[in-house]
Design a protein around this motif. Structure first.
Motif, PDB file in Angstrom:
ATOM      1  N   GLY A  37       0.687  -0.681   0.382  1.00 45.16           N
ATOM      2  CA  GLY A  37       0.434  -0.291  -0.171  1.00 45.16           C
ATOM      3  C   GLY A  37       0.219   1.460  -0.326  1.00 45.16           C
ATOM      4  O   GLY A  37       0.453   2.223  -0.041  1.00 45.16           O
ATOM      5  N   LYS A  38       2.105   1.363   0.430  1.00 50.24           N
ATOM      6  CA  LYS A  38       3.508   2.364  -0.107  1.00 50.24           C
ATOM      7  C   LYS A  38       2.900   2.904  -1.629  1.00 50.24           C
ATOM      8  O   LYS A  38       3.340   1.629  -2.074  1.00 50.24           O
ATOM      9  N   ARG A  39       3.449   4.024  -1.664  1.00 46.64           N
ATOM     10  CA  ARG A  39       3.805   5.040  -2.625  1.00 46.64           C
ATOM     11  C   ARG A  39       5.160   5.656  -2.877  1.00 46.64           C
ATOM     12  O   ARG A  39       5.107   6.126  -1.523  1.00 46.64           O
ATOM     13  N   PRO A  40       5.570   5.927  -3.678  1.00 46.02           N
ATOM     14  CA  PRO A  40       6.470   7.286  -3.364  1.00 46.02           C
ATOM     15  C   PRO A  40       6.459   8.269  -3.293  1.00 46.02           C
ATOM     16  O   PRO A  40       5.142   8.747  -3.878  1.00 46.02           O
ATOM     17  N   ARG A  41       7.091   9.455  -2.076  1.00 46.63           N
ATOM     18  CA  ARG A  41       5.597  10.206  -1.731  1.00 46.63           C
ATOM     19  C   ARG A  41       7.124  11.267  -2.587  1.00 46.63           C
ATOM     20  O   ARG A  41       7.461  11.594  -1.836  1.00 46.63           O
ATOM     21  N   GLU A 104      -5.275  -3.112   0.781  1.00 45.24           N
ATOM     22  CA  GLU A 104      -3.710  -2.760   1.067  1.00 45.24           C
ATOM     23  C   GLU A 104      -2.520  -3.654   0.303  1.00 45.24           C
ATOM     24  O   GLU A 104      -1.767  -3.034   0.377  1.00 45.24           O
ATOM     25  N   LEU A 105      -3.058  -5.308  -0.030  1.00 47.53           N
ATOM     26  CA  LEU A 105      -2.461  -5.199  -1.445  1.00 47.53           C
ATOM     27  C   LEU A 105      -1.814  -4.017  -2.553  1.00 47.53           C
ATOM     28  O   LEU A 105      -0.663  -4.091  -2.610  1.00 47.53           O
ATOM     29  N   LYS A 108      -2.157  -5.339  -9.117  1.00 48.66           N
ATOM     30  CA  LYS A 108      -3.024  -6.341  -9.895  1.00 48.66           C
ATOM     31  C   LYS A 108      -2.041  -7.572  -9.339  1.00 48.66           C
ATOM     32  O   LYS A 108      -2.314  -8.892  -9.365  1.00 48.66           O
ATOM     33  N   PHE A 109      -1.001  -8.083  -9.269  1.00 49.02           N
ATOM     34  CA  PHE A 109      -0.138  -8.905  -8.676  1.00 49.02           C
ATOM     35  C   PHE A 109      -0.271  -9.686  -8.200  1.00 49.02           C
ATOM     36  O   PHE A 109      -0.114 -10.809  -7.937  1.00 49.02           O
ATOM     37  N   GLY A 110      -0.412  -8.842  -6.709  1.00 51.41           N
ATOM     38  CA  GLY A 110      -0.935  -9.580  -5.302  1.00 51.41           C
ATOM     39  C   GLY A 110      -1.710 -10.097  -5.238  1.00 51.41           C
ATOM     40  O   GLY A 110      -2.696 -11.303  -4.545  1.00 51.41           O
ATOM     41  N   GLU A 111      -3.651  -9.741  -5.979  1.00 53.86           N
ATOM     42  CA  GLU A 111      -4.879 -10.269  -6.531  1.00 53.86           C
ATOM     43  C   GLU A 111      -4.459 -11.155  -7.295  1.00 53.86           C
ATOM     44  O   GLU A 111      -5.113 -12.552  -7.133  1.00 53.86           O
ATOM     45  N   ASP A 112      -3.616 -11.392  -7.892  1.00 57.56           N
ATOM     46  CA  ASP A 112      -3.467 -12.313  -8.855  1.00 57.56           C
ATOM     47  C   ASP A 112      -3.327 -13.371  -8.324  1.00 57.56           C
ATOM     48  O   ASP A 112      -2.787 -14.834  -8.364  1.00 57.56           O
ATOM     49  N   LEU A 113      -1.861 -13.599  -7.533  1.00 52.78           N
ATOM     50  CA  LEU A 113      -1.478 -14.471  -6.385  1.00 52.78           C
ATOM     51  C   LEU A 113      -2.432 -14.593  -5.203  1.00 52.78           C
ATOM     52  O   LEU A 113      -2.632 -15.989  -5.205  1.00 52.78           O
ATOM     53  N   LYS A 114      -3.559 -13.924  -4.271  1.00 53.13           N
ATOM     54  CA  LYS A 114      -4.157 -14.517  -3.877  1.00 53.13           C
ATOM     55  C   LYS A 114      -5.361 -15.314  -4.505  1.00 53.13           C
ATOM     56  O   LYS A 114      -6.263 -15.744  -3.805  1.00 53.13           O
TER      57      LYS A 114
END
Length: 182
Positions: A37-41, A104-105, A108-114
């Motif tokens: 859930g983090k991004r460059p700030r 929070e993931l 798209k890669f995290g959702e595909d893994l899930k």
């Protein structure tokens, strides 16, 4: 033939092909990441003289390989240190990916893994396979914006009626309704 010494040995074009160690770089696709859930700030740094310079705070990312017990394979990806700590806290890679909400993931890669894990677990337990649902943040429609504006106006009115009028308004004789419409 000219003697070159060690330079002769170091030039790859002079070496025998069997002596050259072939380096095969690991190529991981750019969309294989878990940032938690983090991004460059973006932000501003201020020097001693007061000059403001725009900059970006990048994430501390590492290439990491995790073994998935459910999928029975090694998964190599880019992971932030924040996400690594969350994986340790969750009790392992599989439990982190499977039990973390899609928001929070945030990949798209995290959702595909899930989804792959859910399919594999359903196959093992002889249950029907769940459909793939990808949660992306949709921008709100005009109707939702209108509802939100109405709620903000109600909150503003409620805030005005809960606070007392200033002494200046009381001296002039302005009540809450006249104060709101002015």
């Amino acid at each position: 033939m000219v003697r070159l010494g060690w330079r002769f040995v170091c030039y790859k074009k002079y070496l025998h092909p069997s002596l050259i160690k072939k380096e095969v770089p690991k190529r991981i696709p750019d969309d294989h990441y878990l940032y938690g859930g983090k991004r460059p700030r973006p932000g501003v740094t201020i020097s001693d003289a007061g000059n403001k310079n725009k900059r970006i705070w990048k994430l501390n990312t590492q290439y990491k390989s995790y073994f998935s017990d459910v999928l029975n394979e090694d998964i190599t990806m880019k992971v932030t240190m924040y996400c690594m700590r969350k994986i340790d806290k969750a009790g392992g890679f599989d439990s982190y990916v499977y039990h973390t909400p899609a928001v929070e993931l945030d990949s798209k890669f995290g959702e595909d893994l899930k989804h792959r894990m859910a399919v594999e677990l359903c196959k093992r337990r002889d249950k029907p396979v769940p459909p793939l649902v990808i949660h992306y943040h949709k921008p709100p429609t005009d109707e939702i914006w209108k509802e939100r504006v109405q709620e903000w106006k109600k909150e503003r009115i409620a805030a005005v009626f809960t606070r007392p009028l200033t002494k200046m308004h009381q001296c002039i004789g302005i009540n809450h309704y006249q104060f709101m419409n002015s």
